[in-house]
Design an enzyme around this catalytic site. Structure first.
Site, PDB file in Angstrom:
ATOM      1  N   HIS A 157      -9.617   1.279  -0.568  1.00  0.00           N
ATOM      2  CA  HIS A 157      -9.455   1.873   0.755  1.00  0.00           C
ATOM      3  C   HIS A 157     -10.837   1.807   1.427  1.00  0.00           C
ATOM      4  O   HIS A 157     -11.852   2.066   0.764  1.00  0.00           O
ATOM      5  CB  HIS A 157      -9.093   3.353   0.663  1.00  0.00           C
ATOM      6  N   HIS A 178       1.363   4.909  -2.488  1.00  0.00           N
ATOM      7  CA  HIS A 178       0.839   5.672  -3.633  1.00  0.00           C
ATOM      8  C   HIS A 178       1.985   6.256  -4.452  1.00  0.00           C
ATOM      9  O   HIS A 178       2.984   6.721  -3.902  1.00  0.00           O
ATOM     10  CB  HIS A 178      -0.078   6.796  -3.145  1.00  0.00           C
ATOM     11  N   GLU A 197     -10.808   4.091   6.641  1.00  0.00           N
ATOM     12  CA  GLU A 197      -9.678   4.959   7.020  1.00  0.00           C
ATOM     13  C   GLU A 197     -10.206   6.179   7.764  1.00  0.00           C
ATOM     14  O   GLU A 197      -9.688   6.548   8.810  1.00  0.00           O
ATOM     15  CB  GLU A 197      -8.905   5.388   5.760  1.00  0.00           C
ATOM     16  N   ARG A 206       3.181  16.661 -15.264  1.00  0.00           N
ATOM     17  CA  ARG A 206       2.484  17.206 -16.440  1.00  0.00           C
ATOM     18  C   ARG A 206       2.838  16.534 -17.744  1.00  0.00           C
ATOM     19  O   ARG A 206       2.167  16.754 -18.742  1.00  0.00           O
ATOM     20  CB  ARG A 206       2.793  18.703 -16.549  1.00  0.00           C
ATOM     21  N   HIS A 233       0.860  -1.196   0.000  1.00  0.00           N
ATOM     22  CA  HIS A 233       0.000   0.000   0.000  1.00  0.00           C
ATOM     23  C   HIS A 233       0.885   1.232   0.000  1.00  0.00           C
ATOM     24  O   HIS A 233       1.278   1.746   1.059  1.00  0.00           O
ATOM     25  CB  HIS A 233      -0.929  -0.017   1.227  1.00  0.00           C
ATOM     26  N   ASP A 235      -6.290   3.105  -9.071  1.00  0.00           N
ATOM     27  CA  ASP A 235      -7.404   3.442  -8.167  1.00  0.00           C
ATOM     28  C   ASP A 235      -8.287   4.568  -8.698  1.00  0.00           C
ATOM     29  O   ASP A 235      -7.819   5.488  -9.377  1.00  0.00           O
ATOM     30  CB  ASP A 235      -6.910   3.733  -6.736  1.00  0.00           C
ATOM     31  N   GLY A 238      -8.936   8.373  -1.978  1.00  0.00           N
ATOM     32  CA  GLY A 238      -9.484   9.701  -1.707  1.00  0.00           C
ATOM     33  C   GLY A 238     -10.356   9.688  -0.458  1.00  0.00           C
ATOM     34  O   GLY A 238     -10.400   8.705   0.281  1.00  0.00           O
ATOM     35  N   ASP A 270       2.102   4.017   2.672  1.00  0.00           N
ATOM     36  CA  ASP A 270       1.057   4.902   2.115  1.00  0.00           C
ATOM     37  C   ASP A 270       1.633   6.051   1.259  1.00  0.00           C
ATOM     38  O   ASP A 270       1.653   5.931   0.041  1.00  0.00           O
ATOM     39  CB  ASP A 270       0.167   5.444   3.236  1.00  0.00           C
TER      40      ASP A 270
END
Ligand SMILES: O=C(O)c1cccc(C(=O)CC[C@H]2O[C@@H](n3cnc4c(=O)[nH]cnc43)[C@H](O)[C@@H]2O)c1
Ligand SMILES: [Zn+2]
EC number: 3.5.4.40
Length: 356
Positions: free
Chosen positions: A213, A32, A216, A85, A30, A152, A186, A294
């Site tokens: 998720h 990101h 949380e 970008r 887990h 996700d 999110g 995380d």
């Protein structure tokens, strides 16, 4: 500096445990993609895009990464997303994240990527997939770390984001080779899980594993919803499961792992203090606990530190920490041979350490 020979035995044991953890082969389940951008990567991206409001000075960045609550964390997170970008930015970030994982002896990582955030900001979907796949292959060749993807849905962005994410995850012309799972991230408040069922159904039908998720920032009902409606095979965080003994029993009985991220829960103020973290309740209930980082630089942590935190909270010695590392292998989406190899590597390392 403390004299080694006179340091209390407990301090020495803690130092030994930290050294054991640092060199322990590990799996990270887990973590990101954007949330792993180190201050060095943030500075490099900000130099490429000088109009950004994200500070590049490490001290200012540490302040910037201090959150008042979960909503503030997401606001800051999105300002870092805005730094990415071009496909070259995506490739740089991914490769450098792998370098950091390798430094911590992470042999295998399932990295949560939010392709919607990039495609809606104008990055071409094909170029995005090529960038992450190119970085994945280079990282495996250069560092020996195997990366796999979890795509996700950023839940707060609604069903349009869900549709785009499942399209990117299931279109045979786009779907990257390293993709293994489908998630939902999110904020949870005001973002009920059941509405995402049709998208998870499509992802699961295409062979992806379900890892939303849940629990949380909201209560245990969200975890039940993730299990029932999204057919979750692992739960991201699941922190509030501790409030529901029936849920804990269900998770334990069905071997549904929790991806526990202790420092994250403090940084986003989901839990007040580490000593109040429910990881102990999870372990006591027989739940398969995995330890994860995380968004490590944003939370001032890394995976090694999370293992040290878990070892303290669960009162683990080297053998206990090795078992925790093997939980992550068991809960991973590696194939059987890959799991056996990594578990064996952990056992060999631990036996050598204890014999030394
Ligand atoms: O990209 C956008 O345009 C966008 C629009 C509306 C909402 C969002 C999001 O909510 C993005 C959230 C983002 O946060 C990631 N993340 C990182 N750490 C965590 C966590 O601990 N808990 C939940 N989400 C987390 C997640 O991957 C989403 O991509 C975006
Ligand atoms: Zn997360």
């Amino acid at each position: 500096m403390t004299d080694q020979s006179t340091a209390p035995a407990a301090d020495r044991a803690a130092r030994d445990l930290h050294a054991f953890i640092a060199a322990l082969p590990k799996a990270e389940l887990h973590v990101h993609h954007v949330g792993s951008a180190s201050p060095r990567i943030v500075a490099e991206l900000a130099a490429r895009h000088p109009d950004s409001k994200v500070p590049t000075d490490p001290e200012a960045l540490a302040d910037y990464f201090t959150f008042t609550d979960f909503a503030h964390f997401i606001e800051v997170y999105l300002s870092v997303v805005d730094l990415i970008r071009t496909p070259e930015d995506v490739r740089l970030l991914t490769y450098e994240v792998a370098r950091e994982l390798a430094r911590q002896q992470v042999r295998y990582a399932e990295l949560t990527v939010t392709p919607y955030s990039s495609t809606r900001r104008g990055i071409d979907a094909r170029a995005f997939m090529d960038a992450i796949e190119d970085a994945r292959k280079a990282a495996e060749a250069d560092f020996g770390t195997i990366l796999r993807w979890c795509f996700d849905i950023p839940g707060e962005a609604g069903l349009e984001a869900a549709e785009e994410t499942v399209r990117l995850a299931t279109d045979d012309r786009l779907r990257p080779e390293g993709l293994v799972s489908f998630g939902l991230g999110g904020p949870e408040i005001g973002v009920p899980r059941p509405q995402f069922k049709p998208y998870f159904d499509r992802a699961i039908a295409a062979g992806l594993r379900s890892v939303p998720h849940a629990g949380e920032t909201t209560g245990p009902q969200t975890v039940w919803d993730a299990l029932t409606h999204l057919r979750a095979e692992r739960i991201g965080h699941g922190t509030s499961s501790a409030q529901d003994p029936k849920l804990l029993a269900h998770l334990a009985e069905h071997r549904i792992p929790l991806e526990v991220c202790p420092t994250s829960n403090i940084a986003t103020r989901a839990v007040r203090t580490l000593d109040e973290h429910p990881i102990k309740e999870f372990a006591a209930a027989g739940v398969l606990v995995t330890v994860n980082s995380d968004d490590p630089p944003m939370f001032g942590t890394d995976l090694n530190n999370e293992y040290a935190v878990a070892a303290r909270l669960l009162d683990l010695d080297e053998r206990g920490v090795a078992e925790l590392a093997k939980n992550a292998v068991e809960a991973s989406f590696l194939d059987a041979a890959g799991k056996a190899r990594l578990a064996e590597e952990i056992d060999t390392y631990t036996a050598r350490w204890l014999a030394a």
